[in-house]
Design an enzyme around this catalytic site. Structure first.
Site, short mmCIF file in Angstrom:
data_model
loop_
_atom_site.label_atom_id
_atom_site.label_comp_id
_atom_site.label_asym_id
_atom_site.label_seq_id
_atom_site.Cartn_x
_atom_site.Cartn_y
_atom_site.Cartn_z
N GLY A 248 -0.21 23.72 -0.48
CA GLY A 248 -0.73 22.98 0.66
C GLY A 248 0.24 23.04 1.82
CG HIS B 109 20.68 13.53 32.97
ND1 HIS B 109 20.13 14.70 32.50
CD2 HIS B 109 22.03 13.72 33.00
CE1 HIS B 109 21.09 15.57 32.27
NE2 HIS B 109 22.26 15.01 32.57
CD GLU C 282 -2.82 26.13 4.00
OE1 GLU C 282 -4.01 26.22 4.33
OE2 GLU C 282 -2.32 25.11 3.45
N GLY D 50 0.80 -1.21 0.00
CA GLY D 50 0.00 0.00 0.00
C GLY D 50 0.83 1.27 0.00
N GLY E 204 -4.32 17.27 0.56
CA GLY E 204 -5.13 16.22 1.14
C GLY E 204 -5.16 14.94 0.32
CB CYS F 235 2.98 2.33 4.67
SG CYS F 235 4.36 2.31 5.82
#
Length: 458
Positions: free
Chosen positions: A177, A441, A200, A40, A267, A42
């Site tokens: 975009g 840390h 945009e 797909g 989109g 990805c």
């Protein structure tokens, strides 16, 4: 000729092959249909190739700014786009081959290469062959949205897919975009050496994020020399002697941006328009997404929809979780539902944005009494040591219940750090658990308890 299976899975993205594996392990026969490549978005045109290119861009940026660390490269840093593309292709092909080998050796699963289309509620046609099944699962994904904008038919343009096939460096890339995909490519190609301008329509970048997050991202990109044209209400295109003219109607600046290449990043749209869903009686919403219930069942009881095509998430991790939900309900007698899933995602600019749960604006609008804690990355020791101090950390909590509502970690390793908060949210633990945790840390995560301790009412 017709062949019958226990299950048909249309689409070989993140959910499809995994579900095929579970069903065949349960003794069922499965037809897995894929019209192009397994994996797909990805594997083929999304996460794998883009993050590989982001890594190349980061290497170029680090080499170019090495003097900050006392490292002298000697001479200007250049990028070989053919080599970048070859590296990206290698990573993608290796991932795809792994899937091909897995599915090819899956007993009980038959892989069909071709486009599937419903001819009845239980039957699909694939290249003239009819396949039928008791259950059918849709995993057809999505593609780049190409709005019918003035002049779009008169120019050549790029999408996220074709942009990654470039083996030459654009002189000036205009990205239309200002959201997640667009920003990722904008920074990437700026670091490769292109002039980049983002156009945009909205008043700010990544409009779904809190304004402070948007402003910080804007600063990160502008610091690298990326041009921004916001409030571009009337965008149109025309051919130009120097490439493509993008006409904008902004509050200030020139009314035209001329680029050698234009990338449309406006989109995504689901791949549901050519499946014959109406023949099967599968309902879609006005945007074309398959309507599903909380267990991903469609309006037809024996048909489910997983992944990007169901509008319940647009990410690899949500698609895979869709598989887990379907498999748990059908095979494990373990009720699971989509509404149990918390929102979580990342924006892979550098530094990355890790997000989970509600934004501050969403928490405010919910009517709750909220606490908000923030800390700039310039006050995070690990970030200072790495010389990567852009961004900040933010945690939002419910003042009454002590429930963590959401977080935004914009900074070095923010896409990893956010999981510590996400896991606590799934555990439904109060924020005091994180406040009392002792972290290693030096890390970025060690400051999470401090951010919690400094939360204040807003």
């Amino acid at each position: 000729m017709s062949r019958h299976f226990d299950a048909i899975i249309i689409g070989g993205g993140q959910a499809g092959p995994s579900l095929a594996g579970r069903l065949t392990q349960a003794g069922q026969t499965v037809a897995l249909i894929e019209r192009k490549h397994l994996g797909g978005t990805c594997v083929n045109t999304g996460c794998k190739p883009t993050k590989t290119m982001v890594a190349s861009a980061y290497a170029a940026h680090l080499a170019r700014t090495g003097t900050r660390y006392g490292v002298e490269i000697g001479g200007p840093v250049t990028v070989d786009m053919k080599a970048v593309k070859a590296r990206k292709d290698k990573v993608t092909l290796e991932s795809r081959k792994g899937l091909d080998d897995w599915v090819g050796g899956m007993k009980g699963c038959t892989l069909f290469r071709g486009h599937a289309r419903f001819i009845s509620p239980h039957e699909v046609d694939v290249g003239g062959e009819t396949l039928s099944a008791d259950r059918i699962f849709l995993n057809v994904g999505g593609r780049a949205n190409i709005p019918d904008m003035p002049g779009i038919g008169d120019i050549s343009y790029l999408t996220n897919v074709s942009t990654m096939e470039l083996d030459v460096l654009p002189r000036h890339l205009v990205v239309v975009g200002g959201s997640y995909i667009g920003l990722e490519f904008a920074q990437m190609f700026r670091r490769f050496g292109s002039q980049v301008t983002i156009v945009e329509k909205g008043p700010r970048l990544v409009g779904r994020e809190d304004e402070g997050v948007s402003d910080a991202i804007r600063g990160i990109l502008e610091n690298e020399g990326i041009g921004l044209r916001l409030k571009a209400e009337c965008i149109s295109f025309a051919q130009h002697a120097d490439g493509v003219a993008v006409n904008v109607d902004c509050d200030d600046g020139d009314r035209m941006v001329v680029g050698s290449h234009v990338l449309l990043a406006i989109g995504r749209t689901p791949n549901t328009d050519d499946l014959g869903l109406e023949v099967a009686g599968v309902a879609t919403d006005k945007r074309g997404y398959v309507v599903v219930d909380d267990q991903l069942r469609t309006s037809v009881p024996h048909i489910w929809a997983m992944g990007d095509c169901n509008g319940k998430g647009a990410f690899t991790h949500t698609a895979y979780n869709d598989f887990e939900i379907v498999a748990a309900n059908l095979l494990d007698n373990n009720p699971r539902k989509v509404s149990d899933r918390l929102s979580a995602y990342a924006l892979y600019i550098d530094p990355p944005l890790g997000r989970c749960g509600m934004s501050e604006a969403e928490a405010r609008s919910s009517g709750r009494s909220i606490l908000v804690g923030t800390r700039p990355m310039s006050q995070v020791g690990r970030a200072v040591e790495k010389g990567e101090t852009q961004g900040f950390m933010k945690i939002v909590a419910d003042a009454d219940t002590k429930e963590i509502l959401g977080a935004a970690i914009l900074g070095t390793t923010g896409d990893e750090v956010v999981h510590g908060i996400l896991d606590l949210m799934y555990a439904k633990a109060p924020y005091t658990v994180l406040q009392r945790a002792v972290h290693i840390h030096p890390t970025v995560s060690e400051l999470l308890p401090t951010v919690i301790a400094e939360m204040k009412p807003v």
